[in-house]
Design a protein around this motif. Structure first.
Motif, mmCIF file in Angstrom:
data_model
loop_
_atom_site.group_PDB
_atom_site.id
_atom_site.type_symbol
_atom_site.label_atom_id
_atom_site.label_comp_id
_atom_site.label_asym_id
_atom_site.label_seq_id
_atom_site.Cartn_x
_atom_site.Cartn_y
_atom_site.Cartn_z
ATOM 1 N N LYS A 100 -23.371 20.585 -14.443
ATOM 2 C CA LYS A 100 -22.625 19.336 -14.486
ATOM 3 C C LYS A 100 -21.180 19.619 -14.096
ATOM 4 N N ASP A 101 -20.557 18.654 -13.456
ATOM 5 C CA ASP A 101 -19.168 18.804 -13.032
ATOM 6 C C ASP A 101 -18.253 18.447 -14.202
ATOM 7 N N ASN A 102 -17.689 19.465 -14.851
ATOM 8 C CA ASN A 102 -16.725 19.230 -15.918
ATOM 9 C C ASN A 102 -15.637 20.304 -15.863
ATOM 10 N N ASN A 103 -14.616 20.129 -16.666
ATOM 11 C CA ASN A 103 -13.468 21.036 -16.623
ATOM 12 C C ASN A 103 -13.823 22.461 -17.009
ATOM 13 N N CYS A 104 -14.749 22.634 -17.928
ATOM 14 C CA CYS A 104 -15.148 23.969 -18.367
ATOM 15 C C CYS A 104 -15.765 24.753 -17.217
ATOM 16 N N ILE A 105 -16.716 24.136 -16.527
ATOM 17 C CA ILE A 105 -17.387 24.809 -15.407
ATOM 18 C C ILE A 105 -16.402 25.061 -14.276
ATOM 19 N N ARG A 106 -15.532 24.103 -13.996
ATOM 20 C CA ARG A 106 -14.544 24.294 -12.926
ATOM 21 C C ARG A 106 -13.590 25.447 -13.248
ATOM 22 N N GLY A 107 -13.216 25.591 -14.511
ATOM 23 C CA GLY A 107 -12.350 26.700 -14.902
ATOM 24 C C GLY A 107 -13.046 28.036 -14.735
ATOM 25 N N MET A 108 -14.335 28.087 -15.059
ATOM 26 C CA MET A 108 -15.098 29.320 -14.893
ATOM 27 C C MET A 108 -15.215 29.679 -13.410
ATOM 28 N N ILE A 109 -15.480 28.672 -12.575
ATOM 29 C CA ILE A 109 -15.581 28.911 -11.134
ATOM 30 C C ILE A 109 -14.243 29.383 -10.589
ATOM 31 N N ASN A 110 -13.158 28.787 -11.066
ATOM 32 C CA ASN A 110 -11.827 29.171 -10.598
ATOM 33 C C ASN A 110 -11.516 30.623 -10.951
ATOM 34 N N LYS A 111 -11.979 31.074 -12.102
ATOM 35 C CA LYS A 111 -11.716 32.448 -12.533
ATOM 36 C C LYS A 111 -12.421 33.481 -11.654
ATOM 37 N N VAL A 112 -13.610 33.145 -11.146
ATOM 38 C CA VAL A 112 -14.381 34.085 -10.325
ATOM 39 C C VAL A 112 -14.590 33.540 -8.908
ATOM 40 N N ARG A 113 -13.628 32.813 -8.389
ATOM 41 C CA ARG A 113 -13.777 32.169 -7.074
ATOM 42 C C ARG A 113 -13.926 33.167 -5.937
ATOM 43 N N HIS A 114 -13.545 34.430 -6.161
ATOM 44 C CA HIS A 114 -13.717 35.461 -5.135
ATOM 45 C C HIS A 114 -15.142 36.013 -5.115
ATOM 46 N N LEU A 115 -15.964 35.656 -6.111
ATOM 47 C CA LEU A 115 -17.341 36.149 -6.198
ATOM 48 C C LEU A 115 -18.384 35.069 -5.914
ATOM 49 N N VAL A 116 -17.995 33.798 -5.989
ATOM 50 C CA VAL A 116 -18.948 32.699 -5.853
ATOM 51 C C VAL A 116 -18.436 31.691 -4.835
ATOM 52 N N GLU A 117 -19.365 30.850 -4.384
ATOM 53 C CA GLU A 117 -18.989 29.655 -3.626
ATOM 54 C C GLU A 117 -19.666 28.477 -4.294
ATOM 55 N N TYR A 118 -19.089 27.290 -4.119
ATOM 56 C CA TYR A 118 -19.631 26.123 -4.800
ATOM 57 C C TYR A 118 -19.620 24.918 -3.868
ATOM 58 N N GLU A 119 -20.430 23.939 -4.237
ATOM 59 C CA GLU A 119 -20.555 22.728 -3.460
ATOM 60 C C GLU A 119 -20.719 21.564 -4.427
ATOM 61 N N LEU A 120 -19.988 20.485 -4.196
ATOM 62 C CA LEU A 120 -20.098 19.292 -5.029
ATOM 63 C C LEU A 120 -21.217 18.403 -4.515
ATOM 64 N N VAL A 121 -22.015 17.850 -5.440
ATOM 65 C CA VAL A 121 -23.113 16.966 -5.087
ATOM 66 C C VAL A 121 -22.974 15.714 -5.924
ATOM 67 N N ASN A 122 -22.976 14.546 -5.288
ATOM 68 C CA ASN A 122 -22.923 13.277 -6.024
ATOM 69 C C ASN A 122 -24.322 12.745 -6.230
ATOM 70 N N ASP A 123 -24.598 12.295 -7.452
ATOM 71 C CA ASP A 123 -25.920 11.723 -7.748
ATOM 72 C C ASP A 123 -25.924 10.239 -7.494
#
Length: 61
Positions: free
Chosen positions: A38-61
């Motif tokens: 789910k798109d929330n601040n907690c997940i976004r903060g985690m992604i931001n911390k390891v942004r050099h290891l992961v890539e992400y894509e937003l999907v609208n339902d």
């Protein structure tokens, strides 16, 4: 509600143990593994911390 698809693109070898914990908490662990969250601040903060290891894509339902 929006969702985020997170994919691990780089190895955890040689990284900070805290970064490893964050990647594991995102449900990843191997290169190429994908997880939907789910798109929330907690997940976004985690992604931001390891942004050099992961890539992400937003999907609208």
């Amino acid at each position: 509600m929006s969702k985020i698809i997170v994919r691990q693109t780089r190895s955890l070898i040689g990284n900070n143990p805290n970064n490893r914990k964050v990647v594991r908490a995102l449900g990843l662990g191997k290169i190429g593994k994908t997880k939907v969250h789910k798109d929330n601040n907690c997940i976004r903060g985690m992604i931001n911390k390891v942004r050099h290891l992961v890539e992400y894509e937003l999907v609208n339902d």
